[in-house]
Design an enzyme around this catalytic site. Structure first.
Site, PDB file in Angstrom:
ATOM      1  N   ASN A  85       0.567  -1.243   0.032  1.00  0.00           N
ATOM      2  CA  ASN A  85       0.287  -0.051   0.062  1.00  0.00           C
ATOM      3  C   ASN A  85       0.950   1.234   0.169  1.00  0.00           C
ATOM      4  O   ASN A  85       0.194   2.472   0.310  1.00  0.00           O
ATOM      5  CB  ASN A  85      -1.090  -0.074   1.210  1.00  0.00           C
ATOM      6  CG  ASN A  85      -1.665  -1.362   1.156  1.00  0.00           C
ATOM      7  OD1 ASN A  85      -1.552  -2.180   2.415  1.00  0.00           O
ATOM      8  ND2 ASN A  85      -2.610  -1.590   0.295  1.00  0.00           N
ATOM      9  N   VAL A 118       1.100   6.922  -0.362  1.00  0.00           N
ATOM     10  CA  VAL A 118       0.403   5.959   0.346  1.00  0.00           C
ATOM     11  C   VAL A 118      -1.145   5.841  -0.138  1.00  0.00           C
ATOM     12  O   VAL A 118      -1.688   6.705  -0.553  1.00  0.00           O
ATOM     13  CB  VAL A 118       0.359   6.557   1.917  1.00  0.00           C
ATOM     14  CG1 VAL A 118      -0.498   5.777   2.757  1.00  0.00           C
ATOM     15  CG2 VAL A 118       1.670   6.925   2.564  1.00  0.00           C
ATOM     16  N   CYS A 119      -1.609   4.677  -0.004  1.00  0.00           N
ATOM     17  CA  CYS A 119      -2.763   4.156  -0.598  1.00  0.00           C
ATOM     18  C   CYS A 119      -3.464   3.933   0.644  1.00  0.00           C
ATOM     19  O   CYS A 119      -3.544   2.758   1.376  1.00  0.00           O
ATOM     20  CB  CYS A 119      -2.819   2.733  -1.403  1.00  0.00           C
ATOM     21  SG  CYS A 119      -4.398   2.417  -1.967  1.00  0.00           S
ATOM     22  N   LEU A 120      -4.453   4.874   1.252  1.00  0.00           N
ATOM     23  CA  LEU A 120      -5.206   4.893   2.523  1.00  0.00           C
ATOM     24  C   LEU A 120      -6.458   5.406   2.234  1.00  0.00           C
ATOM     25  O   LEU A 120      -6.353   6.753   1.679  1.00  0.00           O
ATOM     26  CB  LEU A 120      -4.351   5.434   3.398  1.00  0.00           C
ATOM     27  CG  LEU A 120      -5.238   5.420   4.749  1.00  0.00           C
ATOM     28  CD1 LEU A 120      -5.229   3.766   5.280  1.00  0.00           C
ATOM     29  CD2 LEU A 120      -4.311   6.316   5.972  1.00  0.00           C
TER      30      LEU A 120
END
Length: 185
Positions: A106, A113-115
């Site tokens: 992620n 950042v993949c959030l």
């Protein structure tokens, strides 16, 4: 941390006491700065997370959070994230980048950042504490279903033992595939 907020409070008091007696030494804070000040003063971080202000006490809009996971694949790693908060906060999510190069499904190799709460699921009721806990959760429960690093995601999905080996190797300053990682343990 308390000292930082005492400094800000003292500056506010000095500004009010100078009312009408010359130029104020403190600029007026935007709504975003006021909300961020409140969020930071109410932080309730786990012991494995620390916040710092590399630009000094007067720049609350740019800060760093260090996460040291106490469980999972990333146990004992040190991961530094930079936060840039705009004056539009909380109507706009903070910009968060991982400064530590990490092998993670992620987080890509450039630190993006993949959030979901930093993108489409951001709402003004969320706060910095929520974001930090979200980042912490990425290290305890990496998600291969919504990746930025597709290679790491595929390894996690198909072979968790190899993924664990790759994470340890990367955190010890090794190489995974063609990518070298700095030591972060």
């Amino acid at each position: 941390m308390i000292g930082l907020f005492k400094v800000k409070e003292k500056q506010r008091e000095e500004s009010q006491s100078n009312n009408g007696r010359g130029a104020s030494t403190v600029k007026k804070q935007s709504a975003g700065e006021l909300r961020l000040h409140k969020d930071i003063s109410e932080l309730n971080l786990p012991k494995s997370c620390k916040i710092s202000f590399p630009n000094g006490k007067n720049d609350l809009m740019n800060f760093e959070v260090t996460i040291k996971p106490d469980e999972g694949y990333y146990l004992s790693g040190n991961f530094v994230f930079s936060f840039q908060v705009s004056n539009m906060y909380p109507h706009e999510a903070p910009k968060v980048k991982c400064k530590t190069k990490v092998y993670h499904p992620n987080i890509d190799l450039e630190g993006n950042v993949c959030l979901n709460i930093l993108r489409e699921d951001w709402k003004p009721v969320l706060n910095i504490n929520t974001v930090i806990y979200g980042l912490f959760h990425l290290f305890t429960e990496p998600n291969y279903e919504d990746p930025l690093n597709h290679e790491a995601a595929a390894v996690l999905r198909d072979n968790p033992k190899t993924f664990e080996y790759n994470v340890r190797r990367a955190m010890m300053g090794g190489q995974v595939g063609q990518t070298s990682f700095p030591r972060c343990m």
